[in-house]
Design an enzyme around this catalytic site. Sequence first.
Site, short mmCIF file in Angstrom:
data_model
loop_
_atom_site.label_atom_id
_atom_site.label_comp_id
_atom_site.label_asym_id
_atom_site.label_seq_id
_atom_site.Cartn_x
_atom_site.Cartn_y
_atom_site.Cartn_z
N LYS B 111 3.27 67.40 82.20
CA LYS B 111 4.59 67.34 82.85
C LYS B 111 5.36 68.57 82.40
CE LYS B 111 9.04 65.08 82.61
NZ LYS B 111 9.85 63.97 82.08
N GLY B 172 18.34 60.58 80.54
CA GLY B 172 18.95 59.65 79.60
C GLY B 172 20.34 59.16 79.96
N ALA B 198 13.74 60.78 85.61
CA ALA B 198 14.99 60.97 84.86
C ALA B 198 16.20 60.30 85.50
CB ALA B 198 15.32 62.45 84.66
N GLY B 199 16.96 59.66 84.67
CA GLY B 199 18.25 59.11 85.06
C GLY B 199 18.23 57.70 85.63
N ASN B 220 11.94 56.10 81.22
CA ASN B 220 11.77 56.04 79.77
C ASN B 220 12.98 55.39 79.10
OD1 ASN B 220 11.26 56.39 77.06
ND2 ASN B 220 11.11 58.59 77.12
N THR B 221 14.11 56.11 79.13
CA THR B 221 15.30 55.65 78.40
C THR B 221 15.68 54.21 78.72
OG1 THR B 221 16.14 57.90 78.34
CG2 THR B 221 17.75 56.16 77.96
#
Lengths: 115, 270
Positions: B111, B172, B198-199, B220-221
């Site tokens: 990535k 995040g 992301a996000g 992830n986050t």
Amino acid sequence: MLQPLEPDTVYTVGGKVMKALQKFLFCPSFFLFPHFYIPHPDQWVHCYIAMHIILNGEQTAIKSQTLDAMIAEQGVSPDTVIAEVNLELIKKDDWAQTYLAEGDKVELLSFVGGG
Amino acid sequence: MSIKITENTTEDTTEDDTLYFGDVAFSSRLLTGTGKFASRDSIAPMLEASGSEMITVALRRIDPKAKEKDILQYIPKSVRILPNTSGARTAEEAVRIARIARAAGCGDFIKIEVITDMKYLLPDNAGTLKATEILAKEGFIVLPYMMPDITVTKQLHDAGAAAIMPLGSPIGTNRGLEMKTMIKRIIEVSKLPVVVDAGIGRPSQAAEAMEMGADAVLVNTAIATSHDPIAAGQAFALAVQAGRMAYLAQMAGEKTYAEASSPLTGFLRQ
């Protein structure tokens, strides 16, 4: 005037301390007080193999000559370490045969959590 | 609470709804990450609960004082590792990290993250494109994290990327699909799988991305920092599957005025 050698100090081979020693080898006080100029045999190992490498971006004095010994010296568990010397990745099998030289750039890396 | 989700649902709707990155097949459309977990021991059960088949890791310098185990030891062998190039500020740094990760035995996936903006962590598309070009030629399966942009999407196709990974919102932030319109356009033009990365902060946002036609999402986050990452992983998996099914079912569009669902004849009042 030369300072006496300190027991816990790492002295480099090509460094200033050893050069200064050679200069003073033939002065009269060398023969009067040889212990002042010549390190105790216990310290010789420090004198002759120690060197500086750039480990993870920081100048580091090491006693080891090979990569695997240096990794052990740093107290790093070898199982999960990725080692790179001068931008070249060194396989774990080759660590013992990889001799480090003064000024080598060594990176010790591992995988961490990330997104 | 254990709802079996991964096997039945997709088979019912289509014969073959496999996701391909390069020539590698995936049945799960949820990609996960290993960052920010309060306890790394919850990574493996989270992977099992979510059915995620690929998880990201990062490469960093070792701190001899911190005696932590390597993250790979917490990831089951059946799950594919997706190393990221986080920390790279230039294409060259990203290429270097990618080569190290592959040589360390992490496989061909990478990535790409090339980031210089430390406030919003928004990617440098030019650097990302350059790194993609180099690494694709070296046989990597390149998943580039990018700022949603149509031109760059096309350039990434030509550069040999295996997917397009536009961001939903900054890393995040849990802000969801701030880039919704641009992502829609990318999905329209892209011939490669589109992974919204992301996000994404909630399962509903993941479902929305999938309904729009995204091929996968990377979360992830939101999972790692939830109170119960295992349940959150499962919630995201369900949302991704629901969103995918809705996309394949081709939902009807919006209308301005009401349209009765019951017949407009035979009222009892007449």
